[in-house]
Write an enzyme that holds these catalytic residues in place. Structure first.
Site, PDB file in Angstrom:
ATOM      1  N   LYS A  99       0.857  -1.194   0.000  1.00  0.00           N
ATOM      2  CA  LYS A  99       0.000   0.000   0.000  1.00  0.00           C
ATOM      3  C   LYS A  99       0.883   1.230   0.000  1.00  0.00           C
ATOM      4  CE  LYS A  99      -4.479   0.997   0.477  1.00  0.00           C
ATOM      5  NZ  LYS A  99      -5.637   0.160   0.134  1.00  0.00           N
ATOM      6  N   GLY A 151     -20.888   6.008   3.993  1.00  0.00           N
ATOM      7  CA  GLY A 151     -19.923   6.511   3.013  1.00  0.00           C
ATOM      8  C   GLY A 151     -20.546   6.660   1.639  1.00  0.00           C
TER       9      GLY A 151
HETATM   10  N1  PHE Z   1      -8.180   0.621  -3.314  1.00  0.00           N
HETATM   11  C1  PHE Z   1      -8.096  -0.744  -3.718  1.00  0.00           C
HETATM   12  C2  PHE Z   1      -8.107  -1.640  -2.468  1.00  0.00           C
HETATM   13  O1  PHE Z   1      -7.987  -1.199  -1.337  1.00  0.00           O
HETATM   14  C3  PHE Z   1      -6.840  -0.970  -4.513  1.00  0.00           C
HETATM   15  C4  PHE Z   1      -6.913  -0.839  -6.019  1.00  0.00           C
HETATM   16  C5  PHE Z   1      -8.019  -0.362  -6.700  1.00  0.00           C
HETATM   17  C6  PHE Z   1      -5.832  -1.236  -6.757  1.00  0.00           C
HETATM   18  C7  PHE Z   1      -8.050  -0.317  -8.080  1.00  0.00           C
HETATM   19  C8  PHE Z   1      -5.852  -1.210  -8.153  1.00  0.00           C
HETATM   20  C9  PHE Z   1      -6.972  -0.743  -8.806  1.00  0.00           C
HETATM   21  O2  PHE Z   1      -8.255  -2.837  -2.586  1.00  0.00           O
END
Ligand code: PHE
Length: 357
Positions: free
Chosen positions: A79, A182
């Site tokens: 992340k 949300g």
């Molecule tokens: N925000 C997404 C998650 O927490 C991650 C993600 C979204 C990665 C779209 C790539 C494309 O799972």
């Protein structure tokens, strides 16, 4: 920060301090057991301090490792958290995102990213100016698949159907009272899907503009944030910030199930047991929120159509959540512990024979 890093169970953290804006970029590479590549969204917001941001990156990256393992995606988990000052102007923000794109480029594809809380497809376009091709979910105008909210919502809806099947012997959401917390990209897409299913949808948001938008566009009943946990409903669906379900909140809940997209909804793993003790069926977020990543990467990297993406997300969540509920019942575990056990088994095996993307 030093002790935080030393205690962490992840593999690698890359830290970039952006001198002109005072922003921190924390890239947490939690696990490469199933990768490389390592996948994870980019979250951008302000934090009380840099440690809080790093801690968030650590927790969120571990959730990514588990969710990718559960869904059978052969990527490692990571992340990026960008801790930006709240008053960042547009030009500075753009420059910061471009600088972050350069970091992705320098890593030559080790890390693949997409949007998360506080970032949008427009932001992905900016990051991709310097970070392509390692940036997913750019706008369609820039050649990307766009918003990851709709496929995320599809996965959550599939999770709700599996949950209703277990609770009521019928997967239908028609007539069910569902409270969505949300009104962001996922929450709004989910509310529309639920309306189409004939559910009775209520929603909450702390942002006045987001609240008005849903009221006018969808005409849904608004629940003030302070009444969120006290509102009677069948399903409570957290689709905003994580860390909302603690002992106090759980004691107040008046729902039969919790099924939502927010990452890391539980404050503590024991909260899953607290939910179970209150007879609330909890669909672990790491199981039901794979749809953003899975749908968008499937479209952009594997050439799926939108229809195929929605189908694959739906079938993946249906299958995985079914396994989790079955294991929880058979082994006398809470659902969070059951999901973790399955994820850990997959991770212990190492590289997947077949990845879903
Ligand atoms: N925000 C997404 C998650 O927490 C991650 C993600 C979204 C990665 C779209 C790539 C494309 O799972």
């Amino acid at each position: 920060m030093e002790s935080l890093i030393k205690q962490w169970d992840g593999e690698k953290v890359i830290i970039q301090y952006d001198q002109p804006s005072g922003a921190w970029i924390f890239m947490a590479i939690h696990s490469t057991r199933l990768g490389p590549p390592v996948s994870g969204g980019t979250r951008m917001r302000s934090y009380p301090n840099a440690q809080a941001a790093l801690q968030d990156a650590f927790k969120l990256s571990a959730a990514m490792t588990n969710k990718l393992a559960l869904a059978g995606v052969g990527h490692g988990g990571g992340k990026v958290v960008i801790a930006a000052p709240p008053d960042l102007d547009r030009a500075e923000r753009t420059r910061l995102l471009q600088s972050y794109g350069t970091l992705l480029q320098q890593l030559s594809g080790l890390f693949l990213t997409g949007p998360d809380m506080g970032t949008s497809p427009d932001d992905m376009d900016i990051i991709a100016e310097t970070g392509a091709p390692y940036v997913f979910s750019r706008t369609p105008a820039a050649g990307g698949a766009g918003d990851s909210g709709p496929t995320t919502a599809t996965g959550v809806l599939a999770g709700m159907r599996v949950t209703c099947e277990r609770l009521y012997g019928d997967a239908s959401l028609a007539g069910k009272r569902v409270l969505v917390q949300g009104a962001g990209s996922v929450g709004r897409a989910l509310m529309k899907l639920l309306q189409n299913e004939g559910a009775n949808v209520l929603f909450s948001d702390i942002d006045e503009i987001a609240m008005q938008r849903v009221r006018t566009e969808l005409g849904l009943e608004f629940i003030p944030p302070e009444s969120l946990f006290d509102t009677v409903c069948d399903i409570f669906s957290p689709c905003a910030i994580g860390g909302i379900l603690d002992e106090n909140a759980i004691a107040r809940l008046k729902c039969q199930a919790v099924v939502g997209a927010a990452n890391n909804q539980l404050v503590d793993p024991h909260d899953a047991m607290r939910l179970q003790e209150r007879d609330i069926l909890y669909a672990p977020d790491m199981v039901v929120n794979i749809g953003g990543l899975l749908g968008i990467t499937g479209i952009e990297a594997a050439g799926w159509s939108w229809e195929e993406a929605h189908e694959r997300v739906s079938s993946t969540v249906t299958r995985t959540l079914g396994q989790v509920y079955d294991l929880a019942a058979a082994a006398g575990l809470d659902t969070h512990a059951a999901a973790l056990r399955i994820a850990r088994e997959r991770l212990a095996q190492g590289k997947l024979e077949q990845s879903v993307i």
